[in-house]
Scaffold this active site. Structure first.
Site, mmCIF file in Angstrom:
data_model
loop_
_atom_site.group_PDB
_atom_site.id
_atom_site.type_symbol
_atom_site.label_atom_id
_atom_site.label_comp_id
_atom_site.label_asym_id
_atom_site.label_seq_id
_atom_site.Cartn_x
_atom_site.Cartn_y
_atom_site.Cartn_z
ATOM 1 N N CYS A 173 39.135 49.821 44.900
ATOM 2 C CA CYS A 173 38.644 48.581 44.287
ATOM 3 C C CYS A 173 39.451 47.392 44.798
ATOM 4 O O CYS A 173 40.576 47.151 44.344
ATOM 5 C CB CYS A 173 38.739 48.666 42.765
ATOM 6 S SG CYS A 173 38.136 47.194 41.911
ATOM 7 N N CYS B 205 40.199 44.702 42.218
ATOM 8 C CA CYS B 205 41.207 45.125 41.234
ATOM 9 C C CYS B 205 42.620 45.012 41.798
ATOM 10 O O CYS B 205 43.538 44.545 41.122
ATOM 11 C CB CYS B 205 40.964 46.574 40.805
ATOM 12 S SG CYS B 205 39.344 46.924 40.130
ATOM 13 N N ASP B 206 42.798 45.461 43.035
ATOM 14 C CA ASP B 206 44.141 45.653 43.581
ATOM 15 C C ASP B 206 44.482 44.752 44.769
ATOM 16 O O ASP B 206 45.617 44.775 45.242
ATOM 17 C CB ASP B 206 44.308 47.113 44.022
ATOM 18 C CG ASP B 206 44.101 48.092 42.875
ATOM 19 O OD1 ASP B 206 44.458 47.736 41.739
ATOM 20 O OD2 ASP B 206 43.574 49.190 43.115
#
Length: 301
Positions: free
Chosen positions: A130, A133-134
Site C-alpha cells: 500500500c 499507507c507507507d
C-alpha cells in the site's frame, strides 16, 4: 440469537460492531485468522484522521477493545457458509451455527504476492502492498513499484512526489493501466520504467536493501538498490463461499454501492471485500458504520 452477525474482524467489521452495539443491537464478530486484518502488519499508521501515528497492531487492538467493552462477542472460527431459516440468517462454521437477524460481510482482501525469496520476511520492513499507507516513510529514498496495472501506475505517481527515485517494474513490455497516467509518468524525471523485467529476489537483512531482477528477453540478471518495494500485482477477495448468497462482480468482489446493500435482503457488505474505488482504513471504517446502521434499519423494518 444475534441481531447482527459480522463475518470478518478487520477495521470494517470491528467498526460495524461498535456502531451496532451503540445502537442497542447484539453483535458477534466471527474471524477466521487474525483480528485486525492486514493493517496489523503495518509498523506505523499515519493516515487515519485524529491519530498522528500508531502501529497497525495497536490500532487494531484498540478497535477490538472498544467493540468488546461495548458488549460485542468475538469468535475465532472459519465461516463455511450462510443459510436462511425464514427471516433468520444462520452463519455456519466448522463447529457451530450462529443465528442472526442480519449479516455484514467484512471479509476484506488479500494482496497478491510475488512469491519471491524474502518477500514475506521483509513485509513491514521495506516491503509494502500500500503506497498511500507507507509511502511517506520513504521520503527522499529510492523505491521500486512492481506491477503494470492502474494501481501500480497510481502508486508510482504518488511515490514520485516524495521519493528521490521511483523504478516501475513490469513483466511485460507495455503497461495494462491507464495510458494517461503512463504519459504523466514519462514526464517525471525521477521515474524510470524497467519493462520486461521480473523480480527474482528481494535483498536485505533487517530492512530492504535491494532486489535482483531478471530480464525476460535476455535472461540476464541485475541488481537494483532500493529502500522500499511496493507490490501492486492485484488483490484477491475472500468471497467464494458467498457466491450463491450474494452477487459478485467478475473479480469476486461483492456487488454493493456506498449504502453497503447487497443483492440479498438483510445481508450487507463493508470494507475492501465490496466493489469500490478506494480501499483505505478510513473507507473501511466508514463502510462499517454505514453497514451497521443499514442493518439496524433492516431489523427495525
Amino acid at each position: 440469537m444475534y441481531d447482527i452477525g459480522i463475518i470478518g474482524g478487520g477495521t470494517a467489521g470491528m467498526t460495524a460492531a461498535i456502531y451496532g452495539q451503540r445502537a442497542g443491537k447484539q453483535t458477534v464478530i466471527i474471524e477466521g485468522s487474525t483480528f485486525g486484518g492486514q493493517i496489523t502488519s503495518s509498523p506505523n499508521v499515519e493516515n487515519y484522521p485524529g491519530i498522528a501515528s500508531v502501529s497497525g497492531s495497536e490500532f487494531s487492538m484498540n478497535l477490538l477493545d472498544q467493540a468488546t467493552k461495548l458488549g460485542a462477542e468475538t469468535v475465532m472460527e472459519q465461516v463455511t457458509g450462510i443459510r436462511e431459516e425464514g427471516k433468520i440468517k444462520v452463519i455456519e462454521t466448522a463447529g457451530k451455527e450462529y443465528p442472526c437477524r442480519s449479516v455484514i460481510l467484512a471479509t476484506g482482501v488479500t494482496h497478491r504476492h510475488l512469491g519471491v525469496p524474502n518477500e514475506e520476511r521483509l513485509t513491514g520492513a521495506g516491503v509494502s502492498y500500500c503506497a498511500t499507507c507507507d509511502g511517506m516513510f520513504f521520503r527522499g529514498k529510492d523505491v521500486a513499484v512492481v506491477g503494470g496495472g492502474s494501481t501500480a501506475l497510481q502508486d508510482a505517481e504518488f511515490l514520485a512526489n516524495y521519493c528521490n527515485k521511483v523504478y516501475l517494474i513490469h513483466r511485460r513490455d507495455e503497461f495494462r493501466g491507464e495510458d494517461s497516467i503512463v504519459k504523466r509518468l514519462e514526464g517525471k524525471e525521477n521515474v524510470e520504467f524497467l519493462l520486461s523485467m521480473t523480480v527474482k529476489e528481494i535483498i536485505g537483512d533487517a530492512m530492504v536493501e535491494g532486489m535482483i531482477l531478471n530480464n525476460k528477453k535476455t535472461g540476464e540478471e541485475s541488481g537494483l538498490e532500493v529502500s522500499g518495494v511496493f507490490i501492486a500485482v492485484g488483490q484477491i477477495p475472500q468471497n467464494e463461499i458467498f457466491a450463491d448468497t450474494v452477487k459478485l462482480d467478475g473479480s469476486g468482489f461483492i456487488l454493493a454501492a456506498e449504502d453497503c446493500v447487497t443483492s440479498h435482503p438483510g445481508i450487507f457488505a463493508a470494507g475492501d471485500c465490496r466493489t469500490k474505488e478506494v480501499r483505505q482504513l478510513t473507507t473501511a471504517a466508514a463502510d462499517g458504520a454505514v453497514a451497521a446502521l443499514a442493518a439496524c434499519k433492516y431489523i427495525a423494518e
